[in-house]
Design an enzyme around this catalytic site. Sequence first.
Site, PDB file in Angstrom:
ATOM      1  N   LYS A  28       0.841  -1.196   0.000  1.00 38.04           N
ATOM      2  CA  LYS A  28       0.000   0.000   0.000  1.00 38.04           C
ATOM      3  C   LYS A  28       0.878   1.249   0.000  1.00 38.04           C
ATOM      4  O   LYS A  28       1.962   1.257   0.606  1.00 38.04           O
ATOM      5  CB  LYS A  28      -0.889   0.047   1.248  1.00 38.04           C
ATOM      6  CG  LYS A  28      -1.787  -1.151   1.409  1.00 38.04           C
ATOM      7  CD  LYS A  28      -3.014  -1.047   0.534  1.00 38.04           C
ATOM      8  CE  LYS A  28      -3.939  -2.210   0.834  1.00 38.04           C
ATOM      9  NZ  LYS A  28      -5.049  -2.316  -0.112  1.00 38.04           N
ATOM     10  N   GLN A  37      -0.625 -12.831  10.305  1.00 38.56           N
ATOM     11  CA  GLN A  37      -1.000 -12.763   8.891  1.00 38.56           C
ATOM     12  C   GLN A  37       0.274 -12.553   8.100  1.00 38.56           C
ATOM     13  O   GLN A  37       1.311 -12.180   8.663  1.00 38.56           O
ATOM     14  CB  GLN A  37      -1.969 -11.607   8.664  1.00 38.56           C
ATOM     15  CG  GLN A  37      -1.390 -10.287   9.131  1.00 38.56           C
ATOM     16  CD  GLN A  37      -2.445  -9.198   9.306  1.00 38.56           C
ATOM     17  OE1 GLN A  37      -3.614  -9.479   9.457  1.00 38.56           O
ATOM     18  NE2 GLN A  37      -1.995  -7.963   9.291  1.00 38.56           N
ATOM     19  N   ASP A  67      -2.703  -7.279  -0.179  1.00 36.38           N
ATOM     20  CA  ASP A  67      -1.337  -7.300   0.357  1.00 36.38           C
ATOM     21  C   ASP A  67      -1.227  -8.250   1.541  1.00 36.38           C
ATOM     22  O   ASP A  67      -0.151  -8.402   2.107  1.00 36.38           O
ATOM     23  CB  ASP A  67      -0.908  -5.885   0.774  1.00 36.38           C
ATOM     24  CG  ASP A  67      -1.843  -5.244   1.792  1.00 36.38           C
ATOM     25  OD1 ASP A  67      -3.043  -5.616   1.802  1.00 36.38           O
ATOM     26  OD2 ASP A  67      -1.391  -4.389   2.571  1.00 36.38           O
ATOM     27  N   ASP A 127      -2.888  -8.600  17.538  1.00 42.41           N
ATOM     28  CA  ASP A 127      -3.659  -7.897  16.518  1.00 42.41           C
ATOM     29  C   ASP A 127      -4.864  -8.731  16.089  1.00 42.41           C
ATOM     30  O   ASP A 127      -4.719  -9.902  15.725  1.00 42.41           O
ATOM     31  CB  ASP A 127      -2.718  -7.659  15.326  1.00 42.41           C
ATOM     32  CG  ASP A 127      -3.281  -6.695  14.312  1.00 42.41           C
ATOM     33  OD1 ASP A 127      -3.346  -5.488  14.621  1.00 42.41           O
ATOM     34  OD2 ASP A 127      -3.655  -7.159  13.211  1.00 42.41           O
ATOM     35  N   ASN A 128      -6.055  -8.148  16.153  1.00 44.34           N
ATOM     36  CA  ASN A 128      -7.281  -8.818  15.679  1.00 44.34           C
ATOM     37  C   ASN A 128      -7.385 -10.280  16.112  1.00 44.34           C
ATOM     38  O   ASN A 128      -7.576 -11.171  15.267  1.00 44.34           O
ATOM     39  CB  ASN A 128      -7.347  -8.758  14.151  1.00 44.34           C
ATOM     40  CG  ASN A 128      -7.750  -7.386  13.659  1.00 44.34           C
ATOM     41  OD1 ASN A 128      -8.456  -6.655  14.358  1.00 44.34           O
ATOM     42  ND2 ASN A 128      -7.311  -7.038  12.462  1.00 44.34           N
ATOM     43  N   GLU A 147      -6.360  -7.055  21.053  1.00 41.09           N
ATOM     44  CA  GLU A 147      -6.827  -5.914  20.258  1.00 41.09           C
ATOM     45  C   GLU A 147      -8.021  -6.361  19.432  1.00 41.09           C
ATOM     46  O   GLU A 147      -7.950  -6.513  18.220  1.00 41.09           O
ATOM     47  CB  GLU A 147      -5.699  -5.390  19.341  1.00 41.09           C
ATOM     48  CG  GLU A 147      -6.047  -4.071  18.642  1.00 41.09           C
ATOM     49  CD  GLU A 147      -6.285  -4.206  17.149  1.00 41.09           C
ATOM     50  OE1 GLU A 147      -6.384  -5.339  16.654  1.00 41.09           O
ATOM     51  OE2 GLU A 147      -6.354  -3.157  16.484  1.00 41.09           O
ATOM     52  N   LYS A 169       1.061   4.588   9.441  1.00 39.01           N
ATOM     53  CA  LYS A 169       0.918   3.203   9.020  1.00 39.01           C
ATOM     54  C   LYS A 169       1.479   2.993   7.623  1.00 39.01           C
ATOM     55  O   LYS A 169       1.836   1.873   7.260  1.00 39.01           O
ATOM     56  CB  LYS A 169      -0.572   2.794   9.040  1.00 39.01           C
ATOM     57  CG  LYS A 169      -1.145   2.682  10.441  1.00 39.01           C
ATOM     58  CD  LYS A 169      -2.465   1.938  10.470  1.00 39.01           C
ATOM     59  CE  LYS A 169      -3.592   2.771   9.849  1.00 39.01           C
ATOM     60  NZ  LYS A 169      -4.913   2.132  10.069  1.00 39.01           N
ATOM     61  N   TYR A 170       1.539   4.105   6.840  1.00 39.08           N
ATOM     62  CA  TYR A 170       1.947   3.948   5.442  1.00 39.08           C
ATOM     63  C   TYR A 170       3.145   4.812   5.052  1.00 39.08           C
ATOM     64  O   TYR A 170       3.573   4.781   3.923  1.00 39.08           O
ATOM     65  CB  TYR A 170       0.753   4.284   4.524  1.00 39.08           C
ATOM     66  CG  TYR A 170      -0.513   3.564   4.925  1.00 39.08           C
ATOM     67  CD1 TYR A 170      -0.652   2.197   4.682  1.00 39.08           C
ATOM     68  CD2 TYR A 170      -1.555   4.247   5.559  1.00 39.08           C
ATOM     69  CE1 TYR A 170      -1.807   1.534   5.068  1.00 39.08           C
ATOM     70  CE2 TYR A 170      -2.709   3.586   5.941  1.00 39.08           C
ATOM     71  CZ  TYR A 170      -2.827   2.231   5.697  1.00 39.08           C
ATOM     72  OH  TYR A 170      -3.956   1.569   6.069  1.00 39.08           O
TER      73      TYR A 170
END
Lengths: 683, 683
Positions: free
Chosen positions: B268, B328, B363, B399-400, B428, B541-542
């Site tokens: 991204k 992930q 991604d 995360d998640n 989270e 984040k990017y």
Amino acid sequence: MTFAAVRTGSVQAPRTQAPPARVVITGVEPRVDCGRYAAKRIAGECVTVEADVLADGHDLVRAALLWRRAERDGGEWASAPMEPLGNDRFRGAFTPPAPGEYEFAVEGWVDRFGSWRRDLERRVSVGQSIGVDLRIGAAIVREATKEASRTGADTDARRLEEIATVLEGDGSEGERSVLAAGAEATALMDRWGPREGRARTEPLRIIADRVRARFGAWYELFPRSFGPDDRTHGTLRDVARLVPRLAGMGFDVLYLPPIHPIGRTFRKGRNNAERAEPGDVGSPWAIGGPEGGHTAVHPQLGTLEDFDALVAVCKEHGMEVALDLALQCSPDHPWVKEHPEWFRHRPDGTIQYAENPPKRYQDIYPLDFGCEGWRGLWEAVLGVVRFWCGHGVRIFRVDNPHTKPLALWEWLIAEVREEHPEAIFLSEAFTRPKVMKELAKLGFTQSYTYFTWRNTKRELEEYFTELTRTEMREYFRASLWPNTPDILHEHLQQGGRAACVERLILAATLGATYGIYGPPLETCDVRAREPGSEEYRNSEKYQLRHWDLDAEGTLGPLIARINRIRRENPALQRDDTLVFHRTESEDLICYSKSSPDLDNVIVCAVNLNPWREVWGTVELDMAALGMEAQEDRTYQMHDLLTDARYTWRGARNVVGLNPASSPAHIFRVRRRARSEHEFEYYL
Amino acid sequence: MTFAAVRTGSVQAPRTQAPPARVVITGVEPRVDCGRYAAKRIAGECVTVEADVLADGHDLVRAALLWRRAERDGGEWASAPMEPLGNDRFRGAFTPPAPGEYEFAVEGWVDRFGSWRRDLERRVSVGQSIGVDLRIGAAIVREATKEASRTGADTDARRLEEIATVLEGDGSEGERSVLAAGAEATALMDRWGPREGRARTEPLRIIADRVRARFGAWYELFPRSFGPDDRTHGTLRDVARLVPRLAGMGFDVLYLPPIHPIGRTFRKGRNNAERAEPGDVGSPWAIGGPEGGHTAVHPQLGTLEDFDALVAVCKEHGMEVALDLALQCSPDHPWVKEHPEWFRHRPDGTIQYAENPPKRYQDIYPLDFGCEGWRGLWEAVLGVVRFWCGHGVRIFRVDNPHTKPLALWEWLIAEVREEHPEAIFLSEAFTRPKVMKELAKLGFTQSYTYFTWRNTKRELEEYFTELTRTEMREYFRASLWPNTPDILHEHLQQGGRAACVERLILAATLGATYGIYGPPLETCDVRAREPGSEEYRNSEKYQLRHWDLDAEGTLGPLIARINRIRRENPALQRDDTLVFHRTESEDLICYSKSSPDLDNVIVCAVNLNPWREVWGTVELDMAALGMEAQEDRTYQMHDLLTDARYTWRGARNVVGLNPASSPAHIFRVRRRARSEHEFEYYL
């Protein structure tokens, strides 16, 4: 922690190649003490079950309610779908067809086909290409094909195979996605689609009783007081002649104190005198004499045949007999000689009599249920109950169950109900609250309550809120008594007739099940043995009495009217819809009950002060009565006691009650239904 | 139902000659989901246990709390007496000495000796003869003698035998009854007396954590933004130089987003652009590249040695590093080639990327935790956590977690904690309430909450009442964040600096554990990517950012002050004493926390409106603060933020808060202890 030790929900994951269940099931209701005990319901009525059923991620989760009759060897589960209520909560229902014990469980799974189809619709809605997705769907359908084949459902399997072939075929994406969303695919996939990550709860239990367990009017009397005069010992035949009157007054259950031979050793005299005079009849609870014990009939009352005849007359008149199960012996009980090992022996060689130190009850020997020969004793007790079941008795009022082992009752009641699922056991435990609750949890169908000692508005509201709004509602069925042979409350002694009427109406309307110790209440005989005592003067527990039930001014006609109101209004046949409404006065209590469909709504207003007229505003909780839309409209309040009709408007209305003339209203809210959830009121 | 099937309490009666247990134990607390999960506590702090312990009849019942460290093969139980609280309730306590998992159980029995002695005293008090009773007592003591002998306690056995001999001997009844009631007989019989009808609950579990699990301040930052300028990629060495500043500000935990190599495929661009431009750094959550996966350090951040050095610097300054566990993979992650079986494959041969249809996240490849090779994958994930534990990490922000199987976490966390009982896992999961609860129940030490979206007084009071007053308090430890890299709430965007201060103070005082996504909050950078979005403009984040944390007007000094207040006041180090107090204004919220001994009481008043000054009356719940006796006395409120001191009188006092200057008070109630439960207040 090994993989096998990973449990999901309450389900232990099997040690297989598959990962542990993805679905978790918690918060199942109804459930008593984490599932240790059964919740109580009525056969023929719907049992609603709810549960949280959830899984990781965003896949659709589905759930089913499984249920079956609880049997030693299990049986086939029936299955009903559970509907999602939102927030991961699901609801389903089943109806136990007959009295007995049932099991239910909740099963949850990830619906792969449903999730796939939901996602497919989202893709289609934004115009994404779905060629590959349709092939994924075909693969899911093909899994269902295999399942259908395995079960021998060949027609379904063939049709599923055809659907899979079309989904991955050359048709247009539009046509293919329409097929996937169609009713046929839905039905077939609901039936055969893969249930991924499936979890199932441990079974929970439901006791389904007959309606009498929830709703009934009891009448208690001492048969020996119904002879031709107060010097002649009455008989069961005398009582049989009374049955048509009681049935006509609307009573369902005739409850008799112990009818067995009465001990002579240390027999109590009149008014509980330590020694009996010659001719004194003794307490029926000092059970057993040379004539026999718990399976014998006191000769002065008659014979076993007379008892059978009484049971038959009751049946003829739609009533039934409740017997008193008092597990204790007089020193003359046959068991004392036949089974000395069932009693506790003192170092001086005597048998231990009952006592609550320093008080001694030498006319009674308690049974030692923890003795070495306990199995024999427990079986003998079961034998007693079976004996009376054999004579047509299905209701037992158990005397002081809290002074015998809790485990005895759990076992005994389960054993009896296995043979006679319609059996009803009423717990006469006036003891600490948690012990009373435990007895109800472990199996007693109904329970005596603290009602008799709850006389103020605040006490009544608090206690009945606990009974009907906490976990107690699942297992504790209240039986309300304004009086018993042991309890003549000060309120009745002081309030006299007005208090008798007040407490009678409270019992009969607050409790779907209520009872009266009839003769004294009908005749308003509220004289205490001495000031400060809850014992009656010249109590029938120790002597014969003679009652003139049809004298001028007795409560018989009022009682008959109240019982008729109870039978005609389903709202009064259940306790779970009880709601209290605010009033301005501490002397004025107001509450309502309603049928679940709100078709029958009863509002009661009772004057709690037997000495003074009360006037006060009642503020109805309109929402609880399904009347929120009519806050400013008029409606009719029909007093079923007097047949008077009042026009009320909105939530706040004034009530006036004179203890001498009309200490209570039992209103039926009169309205005409316009649609299922909306009503149009009269006037 | 057989005798053996009779269970009492949760204890199955053994099929022996003895009857089922007389004692029933229910209502044990703490207990999560009927004992399915462990309740959470802190090592070194007292765990209070309560239970209903009851039996039939009138005998004395006693209870003990048993506890031990939970181990695969069990271990010896320690025992502590439980005190009767009345109404059949008992209370006991134990203190887990170190972090780990513990088991406890409640045991109850009928105290025959105690019951006998109570009755003896009653008999003596009315002058009854007690000769036979003393012989009964002697027999009970003799049973204890046998038990003592059996266990080899010969001295006790001899003494008990002597007592028994005296009890049944020729001494006066008075002397003998005095001996029976004496301290020696009591102590010996407490130890060896028969425990009749004994029952024991199934073990329940307690997770004992270290204090950091309950209390701590977290700081989140992107290491790559701490290079010398906004064009140079920052490194772990840059971050290490920042540690003394963060420690000085009072932070306990430095939390880093994933530090692993970042994927290139479908990377991204800035502001989440679908395609990265050359030089774009990509999202750290797209984990894995040719340089490695979850156990590698992104080369531009430095080396594993640099990471070890950062851990060491943190340790030196009393801080520790929390890593992000995001399960992930980017398409370039080594696992994609090494373990294609861990991913889901589409019919066209591609690997399934992440999606929330119709949205696609190409991604990222999700791992398929339910694949055939799930055991290998689960072990690999455990390997990742073990790897970082090996590098000194003991805190993982997951995360998640709600998009991976719940059973995975239950297993993983238990495995890690078996080796490292001090490990902390923060969930989270911003998802449905019951899924968040389930994650907390199954083992997550702490949980993100809905705090970020609860901005009105009513929302905050409702949510924090649920967190601290329902079963959630037993298992769900809230971690409060005013902002995260994913959530820039509208309230902050619109309220600017005042809203940042308000939400910071709420988080730090409502939550014993709180955290900030530091750089934007310190600098009050609340610009959204676009209106209606919760994303930051130019989100880290990017892309790289550069922060001037020491510029004029940043919140650094305020944050440091708040963290110092938190460290100096034990009341703010726990959530279980939170109480809300009434205020007159919807913009004014008031709440207190206190230490259990009420020695440290903090009252916070916060203006929830960043645009307007608020004045309003605060009505303190004096009883909750242990101040009921001082309703009409003055006391001092010491604002720890400004050091100002106010004199208040009684419950109702007025507060004024200007969002620009002082949007909140953090009062310490100043008073001087006069006795343990009575205080004398400063003027």
